[in-house]
Design an enzyme around this catalytic site. Sequence first.
Site, PDB file in Angstrom:
ATOM      1  N   SER A  32    -120.861  -4.292  31.433  1.00  0.00           N
ATOM      2  CA  SER A  32    -119.538  -4.926  31.335  1.00  0.00           C
ATOM      3  C   SER A  32    -119.448  -6.061  30.337  1.00  0.00           C
ATOM      4  O   SER A  32    -118.894  -7.120  30.622  1.00  0.00           O
ATOM      5  CB  SER A  32    -119.070  -5.418  32.704  1.00  0.00           C
ATOM      6  OG  SER A  32    -118.986  -4.347  33.579  1.00  0.00           O
ATOM      7  N   GLY A  81    -122.675  -2.125  25.282  1.00  0.00           N
ATOM      8  CA  GLY A  81    -122.855  -0.679  25.467  1.00  0.00           C
ATOM      9  C   GLY A  81    -123.952  -0.338  26.461  1.00  0.00           C
ATOM     10  O   GLY A  81    -124.479   0.766  26.472  1.00  0.00           O
ATOM     11  N   GLY A 115    -123.599  -0.641  29.818  1.00  0.00           N
ATOM     12  CA  GLY A 115    -123.036  -0.414  31.149  1.00  0.00           C
ATOM     13  C   GLY A 115    -123.057  -1.677  31.997  1.00  0.00           C
ATOM     14  O   GLY A 115    -123.035  -1.610  33.225  1.00  0.00           O
ATOM     15  N   ARG A 130    -121.983  -7.775  34.673  1.00  0.00           N
ATOM     16  CA  ARG A 130    -122.239  -7.445  36.087  1.00  0.00           C
ATOM     17  C   ARG A 130    -123.165  -6.244  36.183  1.00  0.00           C
ATOM     18  O   ARG A 130    -123.294  -5.454  35.264  1.00  0.00           O
ATOM     19  CB  ARG A 130    -120.936  -7.152  36.831  1.00  0.00           C
ATOM     20  CG  ARG A 130    -120.160  -5.914  36.356  1.00  0.00           C
ATOM     21  CD  ARG A 130    -120.443  -4.650  37.131  1.00  0.00           C
ATOM     22  NE  ARG A 130    -119.883  -3.478  36.492  1.00  0.00           N
ATOM     23  CZ  ARG A 130    -120.542  -2.687  35.663  1.00  0.00           C
ATOM     24  NH1 ARG A 130    -121.793  -2.944  35.344  1.00  0.00           N
ATOM     25  NH2 ARG A 130    -119.965  -1.630  35.127  1.00  0.00           N
ATOM     26  N   ASP A 174    -113.983   2.537  42.328  1.00  0.00           N
ATOM     27  CA  ASP A 174    -113.061   1.384  42.323  1.00  0.00           C
ATOM     28  C   ASP A 174    -111.642   1.841  41.993  1.00  0.00           C
ATOM     29  O   ASP A 174    -110.677   1.216  42.405  1.00  0.00           O
ATOM     30  CB  ASP A 174    -113.536   0.249  41.394  1.00  0.00           C
ATOM     31  CG  ASP A 174    -113.666   0.621  39.933  1.00  0.00           C
ATOM     32  OD1 ASP A 174    -113.733   1.823  39.607  1.00  0.00           O
ATOM     33  OD2 ASP A 174    -113.712  -0.313  39.093  1.00  0.00           O
ATOM     34  N   ASP A 191    -115.358  -4.489  37.254  1.00  0.00           N
ATOM     35  CA  ASP A 191    -116.074  -5.306  36.270  1.00  0.00           C
ATOM     36  C   ASP A 191    -115.448  -6.699  36.132  1.00  0.00           C
ATOM     37  O   ASP A 191    -116.147  -7.711  36.113  1.00  0.00           O
ATOM     38  CB  ASP A 191    -116.070  -4.622  34.891  1.00  0.00           C
ATOM     39  CG  ASP A 191    -116.571  -3.192  34.963  1.00  0.00           C
ATOM     40  OD1 ASP A 191    -117.134  -2.810  36.008  1.00  0.00           O
ATOM     41  OD2 ASP A 191    -116.383  -2.455  33.981  1.00  0.00           O
TER      42      ASP A 191
END
Length: 388
Positions: free
Chosen positions: A134, A130, A132, A36, A45, A180
Amino acid sequence: MLSPNPSIESLAKTAGEKFRKRFGKEATLLAAAPGRVNLIGEHIDYCDGFVLPFAIARTVIIAAAPNGTDAVQAATDFTDEIAAFSVLPQQAKGSPKWSNYLRGVIHGFHLREMQVPGFDAFIISSLPGGAGLSSSAALECAVATLIEGLTGTEIGTKEKALLAQKAEHDFANVPCGIMDQYASAFGQDGQLVLIDCRSGEPEMVPFDRDDLTILISNTKVSHELSDGGYASRRKNTEDGLAAVGKASWRDVSQADVDAAKSKMDEVTFRRSRHVVGEIARTIGAVEALKKADFTEVGRLMYESHDSLRDDFEVSCPELDHLVKTASKLEGVIGARMTGGGFGGSTVTLCEAGKAADIAAALVKSYEAEFGFAPEIFASRPSAGARLL
Ligand code: GLA
């Protein structure tokens, strides 16, 4: 300069071939789950906030078949390590490290009193790890979808996302929020996933425009969310809420934060200011999107980035460089870091006709500054976890 997204068909074919080569038989199931990107609503979140991610056209795909035993045998194309462990109840963490995503998800099915049959699996991914984006949530959701297929039982999209989140908490030691896994599970073509993290309800917000492109730029600077930065931010927000004296961040205004300033240290105050501001920005962005006011969406994206850099302190020079460079390019509407931060990726909203030039300019400038190139690709909102 725009890196292409491999088609789902070609990924499925590759996964099937790799499975056949590794296990000497045909795969009977193919499960896919996407990564995502978050358009806006960062680090809220876990604060009952609103977040606005979408599933991207980069996915984890698993080719698998039941093996008639009580064990999993899984191989991947990102490492030579094989995961081999029992599928029976009492799952515990083990090695290799990546097997914990499988173990955690299998554990989640046991908690729901479901039996998981032994299976062989080959896992491939078009999602950079890695970055970011997800990749771990995608792997968890793909495994959960695979097990639904193996057992012939659908547990429901929300339940699947919650199961995957718990696997991340308990087996990967990351105290993540729900964004995520919801994005990977609920994603739909042409839809942003607006998540009300207080009620746990997702709402689809259409984003299906030929004249706009969303670029994702991976700095290739890697972060480890389990190394403390993420958990400490989460703790800061808990301290901030306690100082304000309310039950939920959704009931907190900037005036409440200002009034409680003397009860907080300076860092907690800035973290709190981010939370309240980012919730308001996300609501504002959804309203602007519904009115097709993209200039306003872009303005809110830049504001979000500044707040993450200065108040929440989860950005880094590489992310800042990409956002600042983008902001000066013709055709760019908005840009910000996306995801947990400390490296990872930026998200850039731009005019479709200028996307290739923008990507080329970003690569050039980044390479000149840091000595290596970022990976940039475009993605429209795409389908969520599913069996193929
Ligand atoms: C990580 C977490 C998410 C969310 C983001 C920041 O991706 O897994 O739950 O907190 O960071 O918005």
